[in-house]
Design a protein around this motif. Structure first.
Motif, PDB file in Angstrom:
ATOM      1  N   ILE A 118       0.869  -1.186   0.000  1.00 60.56           N
ATOM      2  CA  ILE A 118       0.000   0.000   0.000  1.00 60.56           C
ATOM      3  C   ILE A 118       0.900   1.227   0.000  1.00 60.56           C
ATOM      4  CG2 ILE A 118      -1.707   1.345   1.285  1.00 60.56           C
ATOM      5  CD1 ILE A 118      -1.434  -2.371   1.841  1.00 60.56           C
ATOM      6  N   VAL A 128      -2.108  -1.367  -3.802  1.00 63.96           N
ATOM      7  CA  VAL A 128      -3.100  -0.334  -3.498  1.00 63.96           C
ATOM      8  C   VAL A 128      -2.378   1.002  -3.369  1.00 63.96           C
ATOM      9  CG1 VAL A 128      -4.821   0.475  -1.840  1.00 63.96           C
ATOM     10  CG2 VAL A 128      -4.603  -1.970  -2.317  1.00 63.96           C
ATOM     11  N   VAL A 166      -8.394  -0.455   3.439  1.00 67.09           N
ATOM     12  CA  VAL A 166      -7.593   0.760   3.321  1.00 67.09           C
ATOM     13  C   VAL A 166      -8.499   1.982   3.242  1.00 67.09           C
ATOM     14  CG1 VAL A 166      -5.908   1.988   1.899  1.00 67.09           C
ATOM     15  CG2 VAL A 166      -5.689  -0.481   2.215  1.00 67.09           C
TER      16      VAL A 166
END
Length: 510
Positions: free
Chosen positions: A370, A396, A465
């Motif tokens: 991420i 992500v 997230v």
């Protein structure tokens, strides 16, 4: 025209009374849709009221056929407005919004159900049989002699979310201050900036001295009397030492010295050759020593991987070249260990450098990665589309801003949760730590449901997230309401636990 229509619709809200004739409500509803479509890129100052307006209209209709018709119009309006906002954002215009393009706030999760994610899989259940670490073990790699607050904010945010254990790996110079910030944090110095500086200075001195011999026109000149003329043969030290092996060098030197009558000149040649060779050996020895120190630092971090659920890299890291070497190996080992990696701040600057382009491409294809760039960091990072023609990255990316864009490949979710009006230093670190907590929980729940039918694990990771972004936005709003201009990131930390408690209550009620 747009302003006139919008004003007309807002002034007709009295017609939405349940006793108002259905035909009149239909006219008002369509008038609203036309005015919003005509508004184009000029959104209403309070879009949430517009949403409630249409919802109230659809719900108040007693006739099933007309109610379905208006619901369909409401869905079309949401898709148009969301698609328009995506095209205006920094994300790719071709992005496809998941959840039918309208999950932007936490409340929307329960208003618009979607099978791609499940709120009940956000938080691991609390149990009397739980042990220390059952609800998350995370680590932060960051912190330097100049930046000690950032890793503290990230680690403390994760603890305030509800993880059990948080460790900070940092520079030796930062370890004591960070320990003093919180007794709950485990802090370990894994490298010394002072020692790294000394190694770099020594390397630069050796390289400078070596360059002085190689590129200062220091040529060994021998008169070529064997040819019966006055021509001169020039042999570079660089060429002599670098393009031949030792045995060949010795033959060249012996042949060269045979033609040198001047003893002083001969001694000068020998001394230069020996000096360059010594410098090269010293440089190689120093670089080997650097690698040993870097490897030890990497091992200190990697040895904790079996106990971790997530690792956050970047808060307060600094931009030391040798620290980047440590981080490079840590990230590679993290991918090998299938560990959730949250990348923020200076590590994103590192990945923007050409030297680490290959690592950046690998991280884009790692589903457990991420990245959380702000506007400037996003501009520095190479576009994922440069590597494959399409945005096919599997990680992500959280593009932070007034509205956070959370994406993986061409799937995007927007977090339009209302936040505070003050942007204090450290809030990005709080977000990185909060995401670390949610990713730790995501890892725990995925492992616990291995082999079971849990739909859309990739979308669930994206949803986790996105929920972390909602959490921080809500916490900043509460902190700002309490402290106004005096709000700091520490105040945001204090609100996180209350925000998450309300979120869990919302899930239980529904």
């Amino acid at each position: 025209m747009t302003l006139v229509l919008s004003y007309a619709v807002n002034s007709l809200h009295r017609y939405m009374h349940p006793k108002t004739p259905l035909s009149r409500r239909l006219v008002v509803g369509w008038l609203f849709l036309i005015s919003r479509a005509a508004a184009g890129f000029c959104p209403s100052p309070q879009p949430q009221q517009s949403t409630k307006f249409i919802s109230a209209f659809a719900n108040s209709s007693s006739h099933h056929r007309h109610s379905s018709y208006i619901s369909a119009s409401f869905k079309s309006y949401n898709q148009m407005s969301t698609a328009r906002s995506v095209s205006n954002s920094n994300t790719a215009s071709a992005a496809v919004m998941i959840d039918q393009l309208h999950t932007k706030k936490w409340a929307d999760v329960f208003t618009h159900q979607n099978s791609n994610y499940s709120p009940q899989y956000l938080f691991p259940p609390l149990s009397s049989s739980s042990h220390k670490g059952s609800h998350g073990r995370i680590a932060i790699l960051g912190g330097s002699n100049k930046y000690t607050g950032a890793p503290y904010y990230a680690a403390q945010a994760a603890l305030n979310c509800g993880v059990d254990l948080a460790t900070v790996f940092c520079a030796d110079e930062a370890s004591v201050p960070i320990k003093c910030y919180s007794p709950e944090l485990m802090v370990q110095g894994v490298y010394s900036i002072e020692r790294f500086d000394a190694l770099l200075e020594e390397e630069e001195a050796l390289l400078a001295e070596l360059e002085k011999y190689k590129h200062k026109n220091d040529l060994i000149t021998v008169d070529n009397f064997d040819n019966g003329d006055d021509t001169t043969s020039n042999i570079s030290l660089d060429k002599l030492l670098l393009e031949h092996d030792d045995s060949h060098n010795e033959l060249i030197q012996n042949e060269l010295l045979k033609n040198v009558d001047d003893t002083k000149k001969m001694d000068d040649i020998v001394n230069k050759l020996q000096k360059v060779k010594q410098l090269q050996e010293s440089l190689q020895e120093l670089q080997d020593r650097q690698m040993e120190i870097i490897s030890k630092s990497v091992q200190d971090v990697v040895s904790m991987f079996p106990t971790l659920h997530a690792l956050c890299v970047g808060p307060g890291l600094g931009r030391h070249p040798l620290v980047f070497k440590v981080v490079q190996q840590v990230l590679q080992r993290g991918m090998e260990s299938n560990l959730a990696l949250i990348l923020d701040a200076d590590v994103l600057f590192m990945l923007s450098l050409e030297e680490y382009r290959e690592l950046y491409e690998e991280l884009l294809q790692y589903e457990g990665c991420i990245m959380t760039p702000n506007v400037m960091e996003m501009k520095r990072l190479p576009s994922p589309s440069l590597f494959g023609g399409e945005n096919d990255n599997k990680n992500v990316i959280v593009e932070k801003g007034h509205v956070d864009a959370v994406s993986t490949g061409d799937f995007v979710m927007q977090c339009a949760e209302e936040g505070g009006l003050k942007r204090s230093g450290g809030i990005g670190d709080v977000l990185a730590g909060t995401i670390s907590a949610y990713m730790a929980w995501n890892s725990i729940i995925e492992r616990g449901n291995e082999g079971r039918d849990v739909q859309g694990l990739k979308q669930q990771r994206l949803f986790a997230v996105w929920t972390a972004c909602c959490t921080v936005k809500r916490a900043t709003k509460l902190a700002f309401e309490n402290k106004r201009r005096a709000m700091s990131s520490r105040d945001v930390l204090d609100e996180i636990c209350e925000v998450i408690a309300h979120m869990e209550d919302d899930i239980e009620r529904r």
